[in-house]
Enzyme design. Structure first.
Site, mmCIF file in Angstrom:
data_model
loop_
_atom_site.group_PDB
_atom_site.id
_atom_site.type_symbol
_atom_site.label_atom_id
_atom_site.label_comp_id
_atom_site.label_asym_id
_atom_site.label_seq_id
_atom_site.Cartn_x
_atom_site.Cartn_y
_atom_site.Cartn_z
ATOM 1 N N ARG A 152 -48.531 43.487 -6.912
ATOM 2 C CA ARG A 152 -48.493 44.700 -6.087
ATOM 3 C C ARG A 152 -49.491 45.748 -6.567
ATOM 4 O O ARG A 152 -50.241 46.322 -5.797
ATOM 5 C CB ARG A 152 -47.097 45.321 -6.124
ATOM 6 C CG ARG A 152 -46.014 44.453 -5.553
ATOM 7 C CD ARG A 152 -44.689 45.143 -5.730
ATOM 8 N NE ARG A 152 -43.569 44.302 -5.387
ATOM 9 C CZ ARG A 152 -42.979 43.475 -6.238
ATOM 10 N NH1 ARG A 152 -43.389 43.382 -7.480
ATOM 11 N NH2 ARG A 152 -41.952 42.740 -5.855
ATOM 12 N N ILE A 153 -49.473 46.037 -7.901
ATOM 13 C CA ILE A 153 -50.323 47.124 -8.403
ATOM 14 C C ILE A 153 -51.781 46.672 -8.453
ATOM 15 O O ILE A 153 -52.685 47.420 -8.071
ATOM 16 C CB ILE A 153 -49.822 47.603 -9.776
ATOM 17 C CG1 ILE A 153 -48.421 48.211 -9.627
ATOM 18 C CG2 ILE A 153 -50.784 48.614 -10.382
ATOM 19 C CD1 ILE A 153 -47.732 48.569 -10.944
ATOM 20 N N ASP A 172 -55.629 35.196 -11.030
ATOM 21 C CA ASP A 172 -54.161 35.195 -11.008
ATOM 22 C C ASP A 172 -53.703 33.767 -10.771
ATOM 23 O O ASP A 172 -53.943 33.199 -9.710
ATOM 24 C CB ASP A 172 -53.653 36.124 -9.889
ATOM 25 C CG ASP A 172 -52.148 36.386 -9.993
ATOM 26 O OD1 ASP A 172 -51.429 35.455 -10.385
ATOM 27 O OD2 ASP A 172 -51.719 37.508 -9.688
ATOM 28 N N ALA A 234 -50.774 48.477 -17.603
ATOM 29 C CA ALA A 234 -49.636 47.572 -17.397
ATOM 30 C C ALA A 234 -48.669 47.698 -18.574
ATOM 31 O O ALA A 234 -47.749 48.531 -18.551
ATOM 32 C CB ALA A 234 -50.138 46.146 -17.209
ATOM 33 N N ARG A 235 -48.887 46.903 -19.604
ATOM 34 C CA ARG A 235 -48.069 46.993 -20.809
ATOM 35 C C ARG A 235 -48.976 46.880 -22.032
ATOM 36 O O ARG A 235 -49.866 46.027 -22.077
ATOM 37 C CB ARG A 235 -47.030 45.869 -20.842
ATOM 38 C CG ARG A 235 -45.811 46.143 -19.975
ATOM 39 C CD ARG A 235 -44.992 47.337 -20.499
ATOM 40 N NE ARG A 235 -43.846 47.665 -19.673
ATOM 41 C CZ ARG A 235 -43.854 48.547 -18.664
ATOM 42 N NH1 ARG A 235 -44.942 49.212 -18.345
ATOM 43 N NH2 ARG A 235 -42.756 48.789 -17.982
ATOM 44 N N ASP A 259 -53.417 53.526 -20.589
ATOM 45 C CA ASP A 259 -52.237 54.367 -20.335
ATOM 46 C C ASP A 259 -51.049 53.869 -21.140
ATOM 47 O O ASP A 259 -50.048 54.568 -21.273
ATOM 48 C CB ASP A 259 -51.899 54.325 -18.835
ATOM 49 C CG ASP A 259 -50.735 55.240 -18.481
ATOM 50 O OD1 ASP A 259 -50.783 56.427 -18.870
ATOM 51 O OD2 ASP A 259 -49.777 54.777 -17.844
ATOM 52 N N GLU A 264 -45.257 52.468 -28.621
ATOM 53 C CA GLU A 264 -45.137 53.762 -27.923
ATOM 54 C C GLU A 264 -43.963 54.554 -28.456
ATOM 55 O O GLU A 264 -42.854 54.004 -28.512
ATOM 56 C CB GLU A 264 -44.978 53.531 -26.418
ATOM 57 C CG GLU A 264 -46.211 52.912 -25.792
ATOM 58 C CD GLU A 264 -46.121 52.752 -24.278
ATOM 59 O OE1 GLU A 264 -45.156 53.248 -23.670
ATOM 60 O OE2 GLU A 264 -47.030 52.127 -23.701
ATOM 61 N N HIS A 282 -48.706 56.908 -21.103
ATOM 62 C CA HIS A 282 -47.872 56.114 -20.184
ATOM 63 C C HIS A 282 -47.379 56.981 -19.020
ATOM 64 O O HIS A 282 -46.169 57.104 -18.782
ATOM 65 C CB HIS A 282 -46.686 55.492 -20.942
ATOM 66 C CG HIS A 282 -46.101 54.288 -20.245
ATOM 67 N ND1 HIS A 282 -45.543 53.231 -20.901
ATOM 68 C CD2 HIS A 282 -45.971 53.985 -18.912
ATOM 69 C CE1 HIS A 282 -45.102 52.332 -20.039
ATOM 70 N NE2 HIS A 282 -45.353 52.758 -18.822
ATOM 71 N N ILE A 283 -48.359 57.560 -18.315
ATOM 72 C CA ILE A 283 -48.016 58.484 -17.224
ATOM 73 C C ILE A 283 -48.341 57.923 -15.844
ATOM 74 O O ILE A 283 -48.252 58.649 -14.855
ATOM 75 C CB ILE A 283 -48.747 59.840 -17.378
ATOM 76 C CG1 ILE A 283 -50.270 59.622 -17.476
ATOM 77 C CG2 ILE A 283 -48.212 60.621 -18.569
ATOM 78 C CD1 ILE A 283 -51.075 60.881 -17.216
ATOM 79 N N ALA A 285 -46.927 56.192 -13.680
ATOM 80 C CA ALA A 285 -45.898 56.331 -12.634
ATOM 81 C C ALA A 285 -45.421 57.776 -12.488
ATOM 82 O O ALA A 285 -44.563 58.055 -11.660
ATOM 83 C CB ALA A 285 -44.709 55.439 -12.977
HETATM 84 C C1 MLT Z 1 -42.863 50.896 -14.906
HETATM 85 O O1 MLT Z 1 -42.601 49.848 -15.482
HETATM 86 O O2 MLT Z 1 -42.478 51.128 -13.770
HETATM 87 C C2 MLT Z 1 -43.704 51.927 -15.572
HETATM 88 O O3 MLT Z 1 -44.194 51.502 -16.777
HETATM 89 C C3 MLT Z 1 -43.095 53.270 -15.605
HETATM 90 C C4 MLT Z 1 -41.904 53.459 -16.472
HETATM 91 O O4 MLT Z 1 -41.274 52.515 -16.895
HETATM 92 O O5 MLT Z 1 -41.550 54.602 -16.727
#
Ligand code: MLT
Length: 324
Positions: A152-153, A172, A234-235, A259, A264, A282-283, A285
């Site tokens: 999706r992202i 992918d 992502a992660r 991000d 973290e 990690h902002i 979202a």
């Molecule tokens: C998520 O997995 O949707 C994002 O990393 C945002 C979050 O977990 O706060």
């Protein structure tokens, strides 16, 4: 009397007010830091709502004697031990798409920031500087945007990169070449090595799983163009950060936008001093719109389970238990 719903991280207030009309709710934004305290509160709870910082593992769930539902206010599920929840009959609901647009927009923002050296130029101008030649950048138009993970992202990011006149390259293993995401982005599907070799920007959009941990390592960064930039929204653990630092120090790649971090909040790191690296906490979202959609969806699904109705976005049962 313990609260029916325990929330262990910072979430928006508007939807909590809605929950409060029907249930007793305890909102403890810092509780994720103290697993033992969560464990002590959990026996009385029917629902637990978390973001990505609360480790919901088998040990924590051993205290969940009445828990019916875990609400994950976000997309990634790497902090939830799904088999442990399933074994206890606890439904896990998440928000798979509610923040995708915000993440995609930040990815594009980071790409522009790196290409045009915006953070460094901003700092320079704020300090009274006017050395324009120091900030000659590159255009995005006509460049290759390599997306690793066309979910999706990745799809929404690639669509926006396409709108900027970029060519989309994608890798992918889980997507069919005739998928809508491929057609809509007009992506050229490539093997990973080809994508790394041809991309001017490589954007990582993979979930964290045992297979993807440290997927991007020094060796893979060395396969990229020395002029290329790497993005990760992502992660953090998908990237071997030491390998990335070494690749940046040896100029194997031109820069990075991160991000998310391996740890973290992160420990002090060489990344922090590099002016060709953009770091955000990690902002991706964290927009008003995404947070509102996320909290609306998670609160509605948690309410559904507690009222014996089927939630929309459940991840661990084909058919959640419905009370008769
Ligand atoms: C998520 O997995 O949707 C994002 O990393 C945002 C979050 O977990 O706060």
């Amino acid at each position: 009397m313990p609260a029916e719903i325990l929330i262990t991280e910072n979430v928006g207030a508007r939807w909590i007010d809605e929950l409060n009309k029907k249930f007793t709710v305890a909102l403890e934004p810092e509780l994720w830091k103290s697993p033992d305290k969560i464990k002590a509160l959990l026996p009385g709870c029917r629902a637990l709502i978390v973001r990505n910082q609360t480790r919901v593992n088998a040990d924590l769930l051993s205290a969940a004697t009445k828990l019916e539902v875990i609400g994950r206010a976000g997309a990634g599920l790497d902090n939830i031990e799904l088999p442990a929840a399933t074994a206890k009959g606890i439904v896990v609901v998440s928000t798979p798409d509610q923040n995708s647009i915000s993440v995609a927009e930040l990815a594009i923002g980071m790409m522009l920031g790196l290409a045009r050296k915006i953070p460094a130029a901003n700092q320079h101008a704020h300090g009274g500087g006017w050395e324009r030649q120091r900030f000659v950048g590159t255009e995005l138009y006509g460049k290759n945007f390599g997306v690793v993970g066309l979910g999706r992202i990745g799809f929404l990011t690639a669509l926006r990169a396409r709108a900027l006149g970029m060519n989309i390259l994608a890798h992918d293993n889980y997507i069919s070449p005739d998928a809508v995401a491929v057609a809509e982005t007009r992506a050229e599907m490539l093997g990973l090595d080809e994508l790394l070799a041809q991309s001017d920007f490589v954007s990582c959009h993979m979930p964290l799983t045992p297979e993807t941990k440290h997927f991007f390592n020094y060796d893979r960064f060395c396969r990229m163009k020395p002029s290329a930039f790497f993005l990760n929204l992502a992660r953090g653990e998908v990237v071997d950060e030491n390998g990335l630092i070494r690749a940046l120090q040896e100029k194997k790649i031109a820069g990075a936008g991160l991000d998310v971090r391996e740890q973290e909040p992160p420990a002090p790191s060489a990344l922090a001093g590099m002016d060709n690296v953009i770091l955000t906490p990690h902002i991706a979202a964290f927009t008003r719109e995404a947070q509102d959609r996320v909290m609306a969806a998670v609160c509605q699904d948690v309410t559904a389970v507690l009222e014996g109705r089927a939630p929309k976005n459940f991840v661990n049962f084909q058919k959640p238990k419905i009370k008769l």
